[in-house]
Design a protein around this motif. Structure first.
Motif, PDB file in Angstrom:
ATOM      1  N   VAL A   1      62.382  71.410  61.813  1.00  0.00           N
ATOM      2  CA  VAL A   1      61.861  71.647  63.161  1.00  0.00           C
ATOM      3  C   VAL A   1      61.289  70.352  63.711  1.00  0.00           C
ATOM      4  O   VAL A   1      60.337  69.790  63.162  1.00  0.00           O
ATOM      5  N   ASP A   2      61.893  69.846  64.793  1.00  0.00           N
ATOM      6  CA  ASP A   2      61.408  68.630  65.434  1.00  0.00           C
ATOM      7  C   ASP A   2      60.870  69.003  66.808  1.00  0.00           C
ATOM      8  O   ASP A   2      61.631  69.335  67.713  1.00  0.00           O
TER       9      ASP A   2
ATOM     10  N   THR B   1      67.215  72.835  62.865  1.00  0.00           N
ATOM     11  CA  THR B   1      68.403  72.641  62.029  1.00  0.00           C
ATOM     12  C   THR B   1      68.212  73.382  60.711  1.00  0.00           C
ATOM     13  O   THR B   1      67.182  73.232  60.055  1.00  0.00           O
ATOM     14  N   VAL B   2      69.209  74.191  60.339  1.00  0.00           N
ATOM     15  CA  VAL B   2      69.154  74.909  59.058  1.00  0.00           C
ATOM     16  C   VAL B   2      69.977  74.125  58.033  1.00  0.00           C
ATOM     17  O   VAL B   2      71.147  73.813  58.269  1.00  0.00           O
ATOM     18  N   PHE B   3      69.346  73.775  56.907  1.00  0.00           N
ATOM     19  CA  PHE B   3      70.008  73.098  55.787  1.00  0.00           C
ATOM     20  C   PHE B   3      70.076  74.071  54.621  1.00  0.00           C
ATOM     21  O   PHE B   3      69.092  74.747  54.329  1.00  0.00           O
TER      22      PHE B   3
ATOM     23  N   LYS C   1      73.556  70.776  52.868  1.00  0.00           N
ATOM     24  CA  LYS C   1      74.447  70.657  54.033  1.00  0.00           C
ATOM     25  C   LYS C   1      73.835  71.317  55.263  1.00  0.00           C
ATOM     26  O   LYS C   1      73.061  72.276  55.153  1.00  0.00           O
ATOM     27  N   ILE C   2      74.227  70.811  56.447  1.00  0.00           N
ATOM     28  CA  ILE C   2      73.762  71.411  57.703  1.00  0.00           C
ATOM     29  C   ILE C   2      74.570  72.678  57.957  1.00  0.00           C
ATOM     30  O   ILE C   2      75.804  72.656  57.983  1.00  0.00           O
ATOM     31  N   VAL C   3      73.876  73.798  58.138  1.00  0.00           N
ATOM     32  CA  VAL C   3      74.535  75.081  58.398  1.00  0.00           C
ATOM     33  C   VAL C   3      74.657  75.314  59.905  1.00  0.00           C
ATOM     34  O   VAL C   3      75.704  75.669  60.416  1.00  0.00           O
ATOM     35  N   ASN C   4      73.555  75.084  60.620  1.00  0.00           N
ATOM     36  CA  ASN C   4      73.558  75.283  62.071  1.00  0.00           C
ATOM     37  C   ASN C   4      72.418  74.496  62.696  1.00  0.00           C
ATOM     38  O   ASN C   4      71.420  74.204  62.038  1.00  0.00           O
TER      39      ASN C   4
END
Length: 298
Positions: free
Chosen positions: A142-143, A152-154, A158-161
């Motif tokens: 969360v930025d 961003t979900v990791f 890996k980045i999921v979404n």
């Protein structure tokens, strides 16, 4: 063989404008190391112009030109060989954002790239979080900025979404309660939808406010803040007046108001994702710009 390069990043946000100068330490056969050399922050609240009046004022345009002139001299003094300037939601949404960028280019020679929310999220998530992210765990990054918040979900490294929402601290201060309620509702839906498959998830927080909250907590680097602590801190800050946050907590005037909505965003994200702790690596868009410059991705 050791090689040291100096890179610079200018981050033109909705609450402040920053210049980051970093040393890139390159050793043969090793991963490059990025070490912060200088960070200069100027509190030009562009969001108060853009989100309320729809355009950047003449006064703030002049302040921006002065800031860029100062940054240009600092870049020269530090011996920076490459730098990039990126502007986010305030410049993006101001009807005269492009005109202001052209004026700055003409007066200072600094070219500003006005990036969209997706690009902002991409640059931020390009930061190498290897030291922090464990490959078998899941995280919600969360930025929180002045005009927008990037999520961003990791999972499993890996980045999921990833998604950018027009829900920043300056915007929340200037919007009506009803508008903010609608915004929080859409964020809640996205977080729940994108984290429901993960039993155990932690937050990674970035932005000036969470860095300040982390410093106030007295924790050492690598140790997360718990949900219980953050909630207690939120209740404490909310009860204090703006003046008391400046005099008693020694917060900067441009931090003393935005820290409350920022804490609410992090706390809500923890609640909706089921996270019990938040890691604070003290990174942001400017770090992402430096790394993307080094890897020739900008």
């Amino acid at each position: 063989m050791l090689e040291i390069k100096k890179y610079g990043a200018i981050d033109i946000g909705s609450n402040a404008v920053r210049l980051l100068v970093s040393n890139v330490i390159i050793e043969k056969g090793k991963e490059p190391k990025f070490k912060k050399s200088a960070l200069i922050r100027v509190p030009i609240r562009l969001g108060a112009d853009a989100f309320v009046n729809g355009k950047i004022s003449e006064e703030n345009t002049i302040r921006m030109i002065d800031a860029m002139e100062a940054f240009k001299l600092l870049i020269k003094i530090h011996g920076v060989e490459r730098y990039k300037a990126c502007a986010t939601s305030a410049m993006r949404e101001a009807e005269n954002g492009q005109d202001v960028a052209k004026k700055i280019l003409k007066k200072t020679g600094i070219k500003i790239d006005i990036i969209n929310g997706k690009e902002e999220a991409r640059i931020i998530s390009s930061i190498d979080l290897k030291e922090l992210i464990q490959s078998d765990k899941s995280y919600l990054y969360v930025d929180v900025g002045g005009g927008s918040t990037e999520f961003t979900v990791f999972s499993e490294g890996k980045i999921v979404n990833s998604k950018s929402f027009k829900m920043g601290t300056v915007r929340l201060l200037n919007n009506s309660k009803a508008e903010n309620k609608v915004k929080f509702k859409s964020v809640e839906k996205w977080i729940k939808e994108n984290t429901k498959d993960y039993k155990s998830i932690s937050l990674i927080g970035s932005g000036g406010n969470i860095n300040k909250l982390f410093k106030m907590s007295g924790r050492t680097e690598g140790n997360p803040i718990s949900y219980i602590y953050l909630n207690a801190q939120y209740q404490f800050l909310k009860k204090m007046s703006y003046q008391d946050r400046i005099t008693e907590l020694s917060l900067n005037p441009d931090r003393a108001d935005v820290i409350v909505p920022a804490t609410k965003i992090y706390l809500s994200a923890m609640k909706w994702s089921g996270a019990r702790k938040i890691f604070v690596p003290k990174i942001g868009l400017s770090d992402g710009i430096i790394k993307s410059l080094y890897h020739n991705k900008l």
